[in-house]
Design a protein around this motif. Structure first.
Motif, mmCIF file in Angstrom:
data_model
loop_
_atom_site.group_PDB
_atom_site.id
_atom_site.type_symbol
_atom_site.label_atom_id
_atom_site.label_comp_id
_atom_site.label_asym_id
_atom_site.label_seq_id
_atom_site.Cartn_x
_atom_site.Cartn_y
_atom_site.Cartn_z
ATOM 1 N N GLU A 94 99.879 37.036 94.319
ATOM 2 C CA GLU A 94 98.743 36.511 95.091
ATOM 3 C C GLU A 94 98.938 36.645 96.587
ATOM 4 O OE1 GLU A 94 97.695 32.594 93.710
ATOM 5 O OE2 GLU A 94 95.778 33.423 93.071
ATOM 6 N N THR A 95 100.204 36.587 96.994
ATOM 7 C CA THR A 95 100.454 36.718 98.438
ATOM 8 C C THR A 95 100.077 38.111 98.925
ATOM 9 O OG1 THR A 95 102.717 37.466 98.099
ATOM 10 C CG2 THR A 95 102.394 35.075 98.333
ATOM 11 N N LYS A 96 99.890 39.038 97.968
ATOM 12 C CA LYS A 96 99.544 40.409 98.358
ATOM 13 C C LYS A 96 98.045 40.609 98.552
ATOM 14 C CE LYS A 96 103.563 42.511 96.240
ATOM 15 N NZ LYS A 96 104.082 43.270 95.135
ATOM 16 N N HIS A 97 97.273 39.547 98.314
ATOM 17 C CA HIS A 97 95.831 39.664 98.522
ATOM 18 C C HIS A 97 95.571 40.026 99.972
ATOM 19 C CE1 HIS A 97 92.798 39.095 95.579
ATOM 20 N NE2 HIS A 97 93.441 38.123 94.968
ATOM 21 N N ASP A 98 95.044 41.204 100.196
ATOM 22 C CA ASP A 98 94.787 41.641 101.568
ATOM 23 C C ASP A 98 93.292 41.891 101.702
ATOM 24 O OD1 ASP A 98 94.536 42.877 103.977
ATOM 25 O OD2 ASP A 98 95.818 44.596 103.502
ATOM 26 N N MET A 99 92.650 41.077 102.487
ATOM 27 C CA MET A 99 91.194 41.200 102.645
ATOM 28 C C MET A 99 90.842 41.844 103.986
ATOM 29 S SD MET A 99 89.488 39.871 100.084
ATOM 30 C CE MET A 99 90.036 39.166 98.552
ATOM 31 N N SER A 100 91.832 42.466 104.605
ATOM 32 C CA SER A 100 91.583 42.967 105.962
ATOM 33 C C SER A 100 90.938 44.356 105.999
ATOM 34 C CB SER A 100 92.888 42.990 106.755
ATOM 35 O OG SER A 100 93.760 43.947 106.181
ATOM 36 N N VAL B 73 95.622 43.232 88.018
ATOM 37 C CA VAL B 73 94.229 43.453 87.625
ATOM 38 C C VAL B 73 93.523 42.107 87.492
ATOM 39 C CG1 VAL B 73 92.782 44.172 85.675
ATOM 40 C CG2 VAL B 73 94.551 45.705 86.541
ATOM 41 N N GLY B 74 94.204 41.157 86.884
ATOM 42 C CA GLY B 74 93.630 39.813 86.716
ATOM 43 C C GLY B 74 93.322 39.149 88.052
ATOM 44 N N LEU B 75 94.066 39.559 89.073
ATOM 45 C CA LEU B 75 93.857 38.967 90.396
ATOM 46 C C LEU B 75 92.940 39.823 91.270
ATOM 47 C CD1 LEU B 75 97.573 37.958 91.099
ATOM 48 C CD2 LEU B 75 95.667 36.364 90.792
ATOM 49 N N GLY B 76 92.518 40.950 90.734
ATOM 50 C CA GLY B 76 91.644 41.836 91.515
ATOM 51 C C GLY B 76 92.383 42.535 92.644
ATOM 52 N N LEU B 77 93.688 42.741 92.445
ATOM 53 C CA LEU B 77 94.463 43.413 93.494
ATOM 54 C C LEU B 77 94.396 44.923 93.338
ATOM 55 C CD1 LEU B 77 97.706 41.232 93.391
ATOM 56 C CD2 LEU B 77 95.952 41.222 95.160
ATOM 57 N N GLY B 78 94.537 45.606 94.441
ATOM 58 C CA GLY B 78 94.555 47.076 94.405
ATOM 59 C C GLY B 78 95.147 47.597 95.685
#
Ligand code: DCP
Ligand code: MG
Length: 699
Positions: free
Chosen positions: A109-115, A339-344
């Motif tokens: 989750e810490t990898k969620h990057d919305m920038s 995938v469950g976290l919507g990361l990419g």
């Protein structure tokens, strides 16, 4: 989407879930899951059962059908095995793995990057649309590009009948008797693809082309500089593409490439969908997203996740995280949890140097050797044009063949010089082909790799043998398929050539993410393990992530990578019975099941040969080394080679000793050997010169 989810849920059940009702009249086609019956854009209103029945009836008894049935049976067996392993997990095991999963989810989750703002563009019915441009009379009529044996794509009018890419033309014609066929013309598609790329470049000079008709663009800067919303940029770009080409495309916007790609499919054709860079929006979107929408989750993975774990949506991945961690390797489980976290992916790779250029052709099955050589000449010419365009020359030439029975063979040669001319390519390709004759084929492909420009990968002196090509050439000499005076070595390459379902596409552009291939389909990722593959016992032939390697003294050896995850498990573990099962790769199982898969490499068995899965992960031990770590990779390869040589050597020595020595001497000698090997410096390494001597003896 919600509706789709509900429908899927009611259709499917996990191994621990509902029991299917088999009391109705038998409908065998319902369990015949081929690529033809999956919905693509524009196929929403299609009568799925009707299509399924026609496909079933028309393919029944064919080689394709037999192959699909074998694959299906194999997959079912795999699912049963995994269910059995799940059943063996105690509540304590499950709770331990749930803790592992929770921890991983927190880390991920810490990898969620919305920038960043990513835009994915995908042309609509690309080949078909290009053909319609050059022949406007096709407009509005159902048409497909391809022929009776296989079609590459169908326009949206044809899709309403269930006609789609990768379907044999004769089945398509049955589904839609009015269907018009147009032959493929790659030159045209490349021309239009180039036009679209000129537009993409204006929005992101570093855009990433995923195929002829697909690209990822980082539009963060454009949005800022021009004070436009991502939706506005997408709209403007699509309009420009249309003005420049006369073709429509669809767009998806998301905070990473995985999401952007999913989004571009939502309003196809000629539409767009923007998923805001907002965590809540992403999680809501993901919560009902069917797993099959994700690149890398194909038929096999979808079935396994659904039938073993009851996972239908991306969000389900998080709910079943514990089981996923229990049954899959860390990297695979991480992928599912991401995938469950919507990361990419959000970063544009710094160096996006191309690793290879390839092309391939599908045609009606034939044994006509003259036509093979003609096709080879065409492919060599096209490959040469592509190579020159990019200013590249390559040293490894690979020939790919798909036989009439859908067996895929790859044969490759690593030359002592770099080539790019069609004459050279054809010369060596013909030699490779000659060794395979007589054969009945439905596809031929060519690939060139190990580029001169690829300095990092190329040894300073290409004539100097690296351990890698030495080992490989050892195998080659056993195969003795080609004239060794003109060719350096033969290699088998398990995963290359953008092998789409028809095999008709050009695989010449950088793959993004999982390249549309199925993560757990061993035919594409032969060495991607799942941990529950072993049938019954602990005799896995390839040691995997959780299974420490033994050193020559039988002591466990941990690589740092292996250690970290193992620690994560053992720290939480209270009961040693929860250590996961034996690990045999899907590939190994495939071999055991004697399963001819679409992409199973049928040439000599390189089961122990190191491959970099996804160009990242060691197929033998799971350690991950990015491609830029060239020296480390070589060293790592040497380590495995040394291991193998020493195994061979000790087997040999034991045999000799048994003959030569008295029992007493034998024990003394073994003690001495053990003592010698106890030095950590010796572990897995022998001097380089010795390698060559040993290699020639042992391989
Ligand atoms: N292609 C192919 N074999 C396949 C799939 C595609 O040769 N199995 C070719 C033909 C397609 C092109 O690649 O026109 C692009 O593939 P897409 O999956 O993007 O399909 P289309 O562009 O045809 O349709 P759409 O994107 O509108 O769904
Ligand atoms: Mg497309």
């Amino acid at each position: 989407m919600e509706k789709e989810k509900e429908k899927e849920k009611s259709e499917k059940s996990s191994c621990s879930g509902d029991i299917e009702d088999h009391t109705e009249t038998p409908r065998p086609w319902q369990s015949f899951h081929t690529v033809y019956t999956n919905a693509k854009a524009g196929m929403d209103g299609v009568n799925k059962e009707k299509v399924q029945r026609i496909v079933y009836d028309m393919s029944k008894g064919s080689k394709y059908f037999e192959n699909e049935e074998r694959k299906e049976a194999f997959m079912r067996q795999k699912i049963d095995n995994m269910c059995a392993h799940c059943a063996k997990l105690t509540p304590a095991d499950i709770s331990q793995y749930q803790k592992v999963a929770d921890r991983r989810i927190l880390e991920l989750e810490t990898k969620h990057d919305m920038s960043r703002i990513w835009l994915h563009i995908d042309m609509d019915a690309f080949y078909a649309a290009v053909e319609t441009l050059s022949n406007p009379s096709l407009k509005g009529k159902p048409m497909a590009v391809g022929g009776m044996s296989m079609i590459s794509t169908a326009n949206y009018e044809a899709r309403r009948f269930g006609v789609r890419a990768a379907m044999p033309g004769f089945i398509a014609r049955k589904l839609c008797p009015e269907l018009i066929f147009v032959p493929v013309d790659f030159k045209k598609y490349t021309y239009y693809s180039d036009l679209t790329r000129k537009v993409f470049q204006k929005y992101d000079p570093n855009f990433m082309a995923a195929s002829l008709d697909e690209a990822y663009l980082d539009i963060t800067d454009v949005c800022k500089e021009r004070s436009m919303t991502s939706g506005e940029v997408a709209k403007e770009l699509r309009t420009t593409v249309f003005e420049e080409t006369g073709l429509t495309c669809s767009a998806g916007v998301g905070s990473n490439r995985l999401l952007a790609k999913v989004c571009s499919d939502i309003n196809k054709p000629n539409g767009q969908f923007v998923l805001p860079n907002d965590r809540m929006a992403v999680m809501t979107f993901i919560s009902s997203l069917p797993i099959r929408k994700i690149g890398g989750i194909g038929k096999v993975t979808e079935h396994i996740l659904r039938d073993v774990f009851g996972i239908n949506t991306c969000e389900d991945m998080l709910q079943k995280g514990g089981l996923l961690c229990a049954l899959f390797s860390r990297s695979t489980a991480d992928f599912f949890l991401s995938v469950g976290l919507g990361l990419g992916q959000t970063e544009t790779p710094q160096v996006r140097s191309r690793k290879s250029i390839s092309n391939e052709r599908t045609f009606s099955s034939t044994e006509d050797e003259a036509s093979f050589y003609q096709k080879l000449a065409d492919l060599a010419e096209m490959l040469s044009v592509d190579m020159r365009k990019e200013g590249l020359s390559g040293r490894t030439l690979t020939l790919k063949l798909k036989t009439t029975t859908f067996e895929v063979r790859t044969r490759a040669v690593t030359l002592q010089k770099y080539i790019c001319s069609s004459v050279d390519i054809l010369k060596y390709a013909s030699k490779l082909l000659k060794a395979e004759l007589p054969v009945s084929l439905r596809l031929i492909g060519l690939r060139l790799s190990q580029f001169y420009a690829d300095k990092a990968a190329a040894p300073a002196d290409p004539t100097q043998k690296t351990l890698t090509n030495f080992l490989i050439s050892g195998d080659a000499s056993r195969e003795s398929m080609v004239d060794s005076s003109s060719m350096g070595s033969i290699v088998n390459d398990h995963h290359f050539m953008n092998d789409t379902e028809t095999g008709l596409s050009m695989g010449s552009h950088e793959a993004c993410g999982y390249d549309g291939r199925d993560l757990l389909d061993s035919s594409h990722f032969p060495d991607l393990e799942d941990r529950n593959c072993a049938i019954g016992n602990n005799d896995g032939e390839m040691q995997k992530f959780h299974e420490p390697l033994n050193d020559e003294n039988g002591n466990k050896v941990n690589t740092p990578e292996r250690k970290s995850y193992q620690n994560a498990v053992s720290e939480l573990k209270t009961d040693s019975s929860s250590v996961p099962f034996a690990f045999r790769s899907l590939d190994e199982e495939n071999k055991r099941a004697n399963l001819p898969d679409d992409d199973t490499v049928s040439s000599s068995n390189h089961g122990e040969l190191l491959l970099w899965v996804n160009d990242y992960k060691c197929s033998l031990c799971g350690i991950e080394l990015p491609p830029c770590f060239v020296e480390e990779r070589q060293e790592h390869f040497d380590f495995h080679l040394a291991e193998r040589l020493q195994k061979e050597e000790s087997r040999c020595d034991t045999r000799m000793l048994r003959h030569r020595l008295s029992p007493k001497d034998n024990i003394a000698s073994q003690r001495k050997r053990k003592k010698q090997r106890a030095s950590p410096k010796d572990k897995g390494h022998i001097p380089i010169d010795l390698f060559f001597v040993k290699s020639s003896q042992n391989f």
